[in-house]
Scaffold this motif. Structure first.
Motif, PDB file in Angstrom:
ATOM      1  N   SER A 291       1.933  63.500 -56.183  1.00 24.58           N
ATOM      2  CA  SER A 291       1.292  62.202 -56.376  1.00 24.58           C
ATOM      3  C   SER A 291       0.628  61.730 -55.080  1.00 24.58           C
ATOM      4  CB  SER A 291       2.332  61.166 -56.805  1.00 24.58           C
ATOM      5  OG  SER A 291       1.799  59.858 -56.627  1.00 24.58           O
ATOM      6  N   PRO A 292      -0.699  61.475 -55.122  1.00 22.44           N
ATOM      7  CA  PRO A 292      -1.355  60.963 -53.912  1.00 22.44           C
ATOM      8  C   PRO A 292      -0.844  59.566 -53.554  1.00 22.44           C
ATOM      9  CG  PRO A 292      -2.859  60.883 -55.796  1.00 22.44           C
ATOM     10  CD  PRO A 292      -1.633  61.607 -56.260  1.00 22.44           C
ATOM     11  N   TYR A 293      -0.475  58.796 -54.569  1.00 24.09           N
ATOM     12  CA  TYR A 293      -0.002  57.423 -54.333  1.00 24.09           C
ATOM     13  C   TYR A 293       1.356  57.450 -53.622  1.00 24.09           C
ATOM     14  CZ  TYR A 293      -3.521  56.817 -57.951  1.00 24.09           C
ATOM     15  OH  TYR A 293      -4.683  56.869 -58.667  1.00 24.09           O
ATOM     16  N   ALA A 294       2.241  58.331 -54.081  1.00 19.13           N
ATOM     17  CA  ALA A 294       3.557  58.443 -53.444  1.00 19.13           C
ATOM     18  C   ALA A 294       3.409  59.004 -52.029  1.00 19.13           C
ATOM     19  CB  ALA A 294       4.473  59.348 -54.275  1.00 19.13           C
ATOM     20  N   ARG A 295       2.465  59.903 -51.855  1.00 19.46           N
ATOM     21  CA  ARG A 295       2.266  60.484 -50.515  1.00 19.46           C
ATOM     22  C   ARG A 295       1.798  59.412 -49.532  1.00 19.46           C
ATOM     23  NH1 ARG A 295      -1.832  65.269 -48.575  1.00 19.46           N
ATOM     24  NH2 ARG A 295      -0.934  65.510 -46.491  1.00 19.46           N
ATOM     25  N   LEU A 296       0.940  58.533 -49.992  1.00 15.76           N
ATOM     26  CA  LEU A 296       0.481  57.441 -49.119  1.00 15.76           C
ATOM     27  C   LEU A 296       1.686  56.634 -48.616  1.00 15.76           C
ATOM     28  CD1 LEU A 296      -2.478  55.034 -49.617  1.00 15.76           C
ATOM     29  CD2 LEU A 296      -0.190  54.078 -49.437  1.00 15.76           C
ATOM     30  N   VAL A 297       2.602  56.329 -49.514  1.00 12.96           N
ATOM     31  CA  VAL A 297       3.782  55.544 -49.106  1.00 12.96           C
ATOM     32  C   VAL A 297       4.641  56.334 -48.133  1.00 12.96           C
ATOM     33  CG1 VAL A 297       5.929  54.508 -49.930  1.00 12.96           C
ATOM     34  CG2 VAL A 297       3.799  54.121 -51.190  1.00 12.96           C
ATOM     35  N   ARG A 298       4.828  57.613 -48.400  1.00 14.05           N
ATOM     36  CA  ARG A 298       5.633  58.439 -47.478  1.00 14.05           C
ATOM     37  C   ARG A 298       5.011  58.482 -46.086  1.00 14.05           C
ATOM     38  NH1 ARG A 298       7.180  64.275 -49.010  1.00 14.05           N
ATOM     39  NH2 ARG A 298       8.732  64.022 -47.357  1.00 14.05           N
ATOM     40  N   ILE A 299       3.699  58.587 -46.041  1.00 18.91           N
ATOM     41  CA  ILE A 299       3.024  58.644 -44.737  1.00 18.91           C
ATOM     42  C   ILE A 299       3.217  57.323 -43.993  1.00 18.91           C
ATOM     43  CG2 ILE A 299       0.747  58.782 -43.629  1.00 18.91           C
ATOM     44  CD1 ILE A 299       0.049  60.928 -45.802  1.00 18.91           C
ATOM     45  N   VAL A 300       3.109  56.207 -44.702  1.00 18.73           N
ATOM     46  CA  VAL A 300       3.337  54.908 -44.052  1.00 18.73           C
ATOM     47  C   VAL A 300       4.772  54.861 -43.511  1.00 18.73           C
ATOM     48  CG1 VAL A 300       3.524  52.412 -44.449  1.00 18.73           C
ATOM     49  CG2 VAL A 300       1.574  53.684 -45.386  1.00 18.73           C
TER      50      VAL A 300
END
Ligand SMILES: N[C@@H](CCC(=O)N[C@@H](CS)C(=O)NCC(=O)O)C(=O)O
Length: 200
Positions: A9-18
């Motif tokens: 999931s690109p959306y979940a990856r964004l949160v993980r990166i943050v």
């Protein structure tokens, strides 16, 4: 905190990166799940059945990647992913990134459910044109003045969306068509937070 997610999931990856950029990774238990299989724990946390979903220390569930990112900014203000001094610019980029993510993700899911011929539908064509316009604009915005040495929510959203395009829609071939963007993207995705969350 708990984060419901999967590896694609690109959306979940964004949160993980943050989380990684803010040094919050150890404060979160990752709850790997399949949102398409009506995972019982996920449905309990988020009735929409979508990831990412973040359960806070207080037991409140947050959904929507950008809203979760805003919340994490209040949990740990430094380093800032949404710096007050450049909030307009960062939100502008975050919106472009999220729109690219949405157009790419919706294309992938539509194909999965209805076959590749869905690309020829009115909505499929609109998504394809949106992807091309967004790529063109991003390529023009990321000239030499955009340094990859600092990171923020806007840059994260765009770099994740571009990675997702290369991962799921390689035929779009954006790296070949937009060399300026490719150089910028390579700089951002060299960061540890991107390397540790690479799509698999
Ligand atoms: N706008 C949402 C999009 C979240 C989303 O679409 N997540 C997908 C996975 S990438 C999902 O869980 N889909 C399951 C479903 O729609 O039932 C966000 O930014 O978090």
């Amino acid at each position: 905190m708990e984060l419901y997610l999967n590896a694609t999931s690109p959306y979940a990856r964004l949160v993980r990166i943050v989380l990684l950029e803010k040094g919050l990774a150890d404060a979160v238990t990752l709850k790997w799940c399949d949102p398409w299989a009506d995972d019982a724990d996920l449905l309990k946390a988020n009735p929409a059945g979508r990831i990412p979903a973040l359960v806070t220390e207080e037991g409140t569930t947050l959904s929507e990647s950008m809203l979760i990112a805003v919340y994490l900014e209040s949990v740990s203000p430094n380093p800032a992913m949404l710096p007050a001094a450049s909030q307009g610019d960062v939100l502008h980029l975050a919106g472009l990134g999220q729109n690219l993510m949405d157009a790419a993700f919706t294309t992938v899911i539509a194909r999965k459910h209805y076959g590749n011929e869905i690309d020829d539908s009115e909505l499929g064509q609109r998504r394809s044109r949106a992807i091309q316009r967004l790529l063109k604009q991003l390529n023009s915005e990321f000239g030499e003045e955009q340094q990859a040495s600092t990171i923020n929510l806007g840059k994260i959203a765009i770099a994740v969306a571009l990675d997702y395009l290369a991962f799921r829609l390689p035929e779009v071939n954006w790296k070949e068509d937009y060399s300026q963007l490719q150089v910028w993207h390579a700089g951002v995705t060299a960061r540890v937070s991107f390397q540790e969350t690479a799509f698999v």
